[in-house]
Every structure is written in structure tokens, then in C-alpha cells.
Design a protein around this motif. Structure first.
Motif, mmCIF file in Angstrom:
data_model
loop_
_atom_site.group_PDB
_atom_site.id
_atom_site.type_symbol
_atom_site.label_atom_id
_atom_site.label_comp_id
_atom_site.label_asym_id
_atom_site.label_seq_id
_atom_site.Cartn_x
_atom_site.Cartn_y
_atom_site.Cartn_z
ATOM 1 N N GLY A 1 0.827 -1.204 0.000
ATOM 2 C CA GLY A 1 0.000 0.000 0.000
ATOM 3 C C GLY A 1 0.855 1.245 0.000
ATOM 4 O O GLY A 1 1.743 1.397 -0.838
ATOM 5 N N GLY A 2 0.642 2.143 0.965
ATOM 6 C CA GLY A 2 1.384 3.396 1.061
ATOM 7 C C GLY A 2 2.674 3.262 1.854
ATOM 8 O O GLY A 2 3.210 4.269 2.318
ATOM 9 N N TYR A 3 3.167 2.043 2.012
ATOM 10 C CA TYR A 3 4.372 1.790 2.794
ATOM 11 C C TYR A 3 5.382 0.962 2.012
ATOM 12 O O TYR A 3 5.004 0.151 1.169
ATOM 13 C CB TYR A 3 4.024 1.014 4.082
ATOM 14 C CG TYR A 3 3.122 1.774 5.001
ATOM 15 C CD1 TYR A 3 3.639 2.609 5.977
ATOM 16 C CD2 TYR A 3 1.744 1.670 4.889
ATOM 17 C CE1 TYR A 3 2.808 3.322 6.826
ATOM 18 C CE2 TYR A 3 0.901 2.384 5.730
ATOM 19 C CZ TYR A 3 1.441 3.204 6.694
ATOM 20 O OH TYR A 3 0.614 3.914 7.518
ATOM 21 N N MET A 4 6.649 1.175 2.338
ATOM 22 C CA MET A 4 7.704 0.267 1.898
ATOM 23 C C MET A 4 8.051 -0.563 3.129
ATOM 24 O O MET A 4 8.191 -0.025 4.233
ATOM 25 C CB MET A 4 8.919 1.024 1.372
ATOM 26 C CG MET A 4 8.642 1.820 0.101
ATOM 27 S SD MET A 4 7.957 0.862 -1.289
ATOM 28 C CE MET A 4 9.356 -0.153 -1.738
ATOM 29 N N ILE A 5 8.161 -1.862 2.951
ATOM 30 C CA ILE A 5 8.358 -2.786 4.060
ATOM 31 C C ILE A 5 9.714 -3.470 3.913
ATOM 32 O O ILE A 5 10.007 -4.052 2.859
ATOM 33 C CB ILE A 5 7.240 -3.842 4.095
ATOM 34 C CG1 ILE A 5 5.872 -3.148 4.169
ATOM 35 C CG2 ILE A 5 7.449 -4.812 5.261
ATOM 36 C CD1 ILE A 5 4.706 -4.054 3.848
ATOM 37 N N CYS A 6 10.533 -3.393 4.959
ATOM 38 C CA CYS A 6 11.832 -4.064 4.956
ATOM 39 C C CYS A 6 11.587 -5.570 4.944
ATOM 40 O O CYS A 6 10.863 -6.096 5.799
ATOM 41 C CB CYS A 6 12.643 -3.657 6.193
ATOM 42 S SG CYS A 6 14.215 -4.534 6.323
ATOM 43 N N LYS A 7 12.166 -6.264 3.989
ATOM 44 C CA LYS A 7 11.978 -7.702 3.862
ATOM 45 C C LYS A 7 12.792 -8.493 4.884
ATOM 46 O O LYS A 7 12.616 -9.694 4.994
ATOM 47 C CB LYS A 7 12.297 -8.140 2.440
ATOM 48 C CG LYS A 7 11.261 -7.618 1.449
ATOM 49 C CD LYS A 7 11.669 -7.753 -0.003
ATOM 50 C CE LYS A 7 11.891 -9.154 -0.449
ATOM 51 N NZ LYS A 7 12.213 -9.219 -1.887
#
Length: 149
Positions: free
Chosen positions: A96-102
Motif C-alpha cells: 500500500g502506502g508503505y515500503m516494508i523491509c523484507k
């Protein structure tokens, strides 16, 4: 005999999948090249609100980054790495409106990506500018982030 044929089919399928990911547009990163010391990415290609992942190569070193248009309408650029988890070489994915650290699963508001938002697991800032309908990123700025990769 049938197990031999099945094994051959599995091997051929695996080779086909591997080859598909080497074609432009089918892997995670689109390779980009520099002209006159900069990489140019058309704004039209990154204005859909989806993170687009790129890779620039120089001197045997690959530098990965992403470009994404924020929900607020600004185009953001960052290395696909952070100061904390970069050694794991996992990067980010969009939710969505976020970047998520994998690596650690922390979420970062896309609107806040940019200069001054670094540190911790934030996407590492990659300077860029807009000109002539493109996002322009200097090779020197790309290579400044080579330590992450």
C-alpha cells in the motif's frame, strides 16, 4: 522410463523459469544505463503509485534502487537497502502506502522517504531531481550507495 521423462520435464521447466527472469522486465530489477553521468527514468513509467525497482551496474558493482510516487504525489527515490539490514541483501517490498523491509518487516510511510528520513531501517535516501519529464539520478549518487550492495 516414465520417471526419467518426468525428471527431464522438471529440469526443462526450471531452466525455462530461470531464463525468463533474465529477460528485461521479468525480474525484480530493470537494468538502467547512464548517459552523460546520469540515469534518466521517465516520470510516466513511475507515476502509478507502484514501486519500480532498478539496478545500475558499474565496475562489476550492482546498485539497486526504487522509484515510487507517494500517495501525496511526490516521486521518491531510495536505495533498495537500509543502514541496518543491508547485509542481508533483501531490500524492500511495497504494501500500500508503505515500503516494508523484507528483513525486519518494519513499515515506512512512502510520503516520508527522502532526505532527513534516514537512519535505522528507513530506505536509504537516494538524491534525484525532475527534469524534462524524467527523474534524473547522478551516477555519483548511485555509486555513493554502493557500500550497501
Amino acid at each position: 522410463m516414465k520417471s526419467w521423462v518426468a525428471a527431464l520435464v522438471i529440469i526443462l521447466a526450471a531452466v525455462g523459469v530461470g531464463a525468463a527472469f533474465s529477460f528485461p522486465g521479468l525480474g525484480r530489477y530493470e537494468k538502467v544505463k547512464a548517459v552523460n553521468g546520469a540515469v534518466a527514468i521517465p516520470l510516466a513509467a513511475v507515476s502509478d503509485g507502484t514501486a519500480h525497482f532498478y539496478k545500475y551496474s558499474q565496475g562489476g558493482k550492482d546498485v539497486a534502487f526504487f522509484v515510487v510516487k507517494s500517495p501525496a504525489g511526490a516521486v521518491k527515490t531510495a536505495f533498495d537497502a537500509c543502514d541496518v539490514c543491508f547485509r542481508e541483501k533483501k531490500g524492500y517490498e511495497q504494501g500500500g502506502g508503505y515500503m516494508i523491509c523484507k528483513q525486519c518487516n518494519r513499515k515506512f510511510d512512502i510520503n516520508r522517504i527522502g532526505h532527513g528520513a534516514g537512519g535505522g531501517c528507513n530506505p536509504s535516501f537516494l538524491p534525484s531531481r525532475q527534469a524534462g519529464g524524467s527523474i534524473i539520478i547522478a551516477v555519483s549518487d548511485l555509486m555513493a550507495g554502493a557500500r550497501f550492495f
